[in-house]
Design an enzyme around this catalytic site. Structure first.
Site, PDB file in Angstrom:
ATOM      1  CB  SER A  90      -6.682   0.898  -6.914  1.00  0.00           C
ATOM      2  OG  SER A  90      -6.873   1.905  -6.064  1.00  0.00           O
ATOM      3  CB  THR A 121     -10.979   0.117  -2.011  1.00  0.00           C
ATOM      4  OG1 THR A 121     -10.100   0.727  -0.983  1.00  0.00           O
ATOM      5  CG2 THR A 121     -11.150  -1.334  -1.271  1.00  0.00           C
ATOM      6  CG  ASP A 122      -7.507   4.364  -2.298  1.00  0.00           C
ATOM      7  OD1 ASP A 122      -8.318   4.208  -1.527  1.00  0.00           O
ATOM      8  OD2 ASP A 122      -6.339   4.729  -2.140  1.00  0.00           O
ATOM      9  CB  THR A 133      -5.759  -2.334   1.307  1.00  0.00           C
ATOM     10  OG1 THR A 133      -5.362  -0.935   1.135  1.00  0.00           O
ATOM     11  CG2 THR A 133      -5.737  -2.689   2.616  1.00  0.00           C
TER      12      THR A 133
HETATM   13  C1  SIN Z   1      -5.702   1.014  -2.920  1.00  0.00           C
HETATM   14  O1  SIN Z   1      -6.436   1.582  -3.488  1.00  0.00           O
HETATM   15  O2  SIN Z   1      -4.687   0.666  -3.693  1.00  0.00           O
HETATM   16  C2  SIN Z   1      -5.287   1.406  -1.525  1.00  0.00           C
HETATM   17  C3  SIN Z   1      -6.420   1.496  -0.622  1.00  0.00           C
HETATM   18  C4  SIN Z   1      -7.323  -0.054  -0.735  1.00  0.00           C
HETATM   19  O3  SIN Z   1      -7.093  -0.806  -1.330  1.00  0.00           O
HETATM   20  O4  SIN Z   1      -8.189  -0.006   0.200  1.00  0.00           O
END
Ligand code: SIN
Length: 346
Positions: free
Chosen positions: A76, A110-111, A34
């Site tokens: 991710s 973050t995932d 993100t």
């Molecule tokens: C991801 O993990 O690629 C999407 C969510 C994020 O980065 O917060």
């Protein structure tokens, strides 16, 4: 003048002489997420490269000499164990080749950040810090967190006090050990917590503060590892009948982590599937789905310390235990040896 140089993939880094300056030299490895996304909620998300990402934070120039590379630009959820091996090698090679580097920042979705970060923590030997960061809000959002997270991640990666602390996650000013951090909110900018052990420190406005040292870890040598063994996670719930575990074994799993109820209690039918898996030589590690607390390593959910039928995760959450089990299985498939590895990482 801005000292960013952008390199595609793994090309010779720092080909020109870097002038001696007091600012630390920090290298950024961008993987997507993100933090590098636009139009996130439109269903037609766009991507920005690491060059654009860094241009959005001109303040970085005053705190570090930066170089950067675009390792990937993906969500991710699309990161694979093969990516982990390549990312870890890229970082180790970069650190080895550049003594002048103070540390590394990895930008990542973050995932699955906590899994990638823990893999790096377990496979990078260098004492210099690796700081993984990202954002909960897209690059073109309102009140975005990406620039502040990136800025603080570079501060931590450049701090001499961050050495010998392994891989860390930084979001929301909080520095968390890769081993302990978990994404515990799907939306809020303060999504990451370390529920059992607490944070390592903070990126305060004036300085970087560490409250404690990270826990013990054994670093794995992956130089001869080209593929990680398959390890799956089975979830326990009322009435779970173990068909997931049977399917994982049929698919070739060498290890299974059970996200069990409470302190490692597995429903009866699922427990029978665990015993069937163990009888076929699959290593079964039992943790908790509660989000915090421990399942003792020695005895696991059943068995005894001398003849463990399953291994407990300690305070590792199921997805962290999976990472450790994948690496442990590159060394041995003996359950007692693997139990020792889990004990050594508590
Ligand atoms: C991801 O993990 O690629 C999407 C969510 C994020 O980065 O917060």
């Amino acid at each position: 003048m801005r000292s960013l140089r952008l390199f595609a993939a793994v090309v010779p880094l720092f080909p020109t002489v870097v002038l001696a300056q007091s600012r630390p030299h920090v290298h950024i490895v961008a993987t997507g997420g993100t933090i590098a996304s636009t139009n996130y909620y439109s269903g037609r998300a766009g991507k920005i490269g690491v060059d654009v990402l860094l241009k959005a934070v001109p303040q970085l120039d005053s705190i570090a000499i930066l170089s950067a590379q675009q390792f990937a630009n993906i969500a991710s959820s699309g990161i694979t164990p093969t990516n982990w091996l390549a990312l870890s090698r890229t970082i180790s090679d970069t650190l080895r080749a550049h003594n002048d580097l103070a540390g590394i920042v990895v930008t990542h979705g973050t995932d699955t950040m906590e899994e990638t970060a823990y893999f790096l923590d377990l496979t990078i030997k260098d004492p210099r810090p690796v700081v993984v960061t990202g954002a909960m809000r897209p690059a073109d959002g309102i009140g975005i967190d990406g620039p502040a997270n990136l800025y603080n991640a570079v501060r931590v990666a450049g701090a001499s006090s961050a050495r010998d602390r392994g891989t860390m996650i930084l979001l929301n000013d909080e520095i968390l050990a890769a081993r302990d951090a978990t994404k515990s909110n799907a939306v809020r900018p303060n999504a990451f917590t370390a529920p059992y052990r607490g944070d390592l420190g903070l990126a305060e406005p004036e300085n970087i503060v560490f409250h404690r040292a990270p826990g013990r870890r054994a670093v794995f040598d992956i130089s001869a590892v080209h593929e990680l063994p398959r390890v799956d996670i089975a979830y326990s719930y009322v009435g779970a009948d173990g068909s997931d575990i049977d399917a994982f074994v049929a698919a070739g799993a060498k290890g299974i982590v059970v996200a069990a109820t409470g302190r490692g209690s597995v429903p009866p039918l699922q427990r029978q599937a665990v015993e069937r898996a163990i009888a076929k030589g699959v290593i079964v590690v039992v943790g908790t789905r509660t989000g915090s607390g421990t399942v003792p390593v020695g005895a696991g959910a059943r068995g005894s310390a001398s003849t463990p039928s399953t291994i407990g995760t300690g305070d590792l959450n199921p997805q962290k235990a999976r990472v450790l089990l994948m690496l442990a299985l590159t060394k041995t498939s003996d359950s007692r040896e693997i139990a020792k590895i889990f004990q050594a990482n508590q």
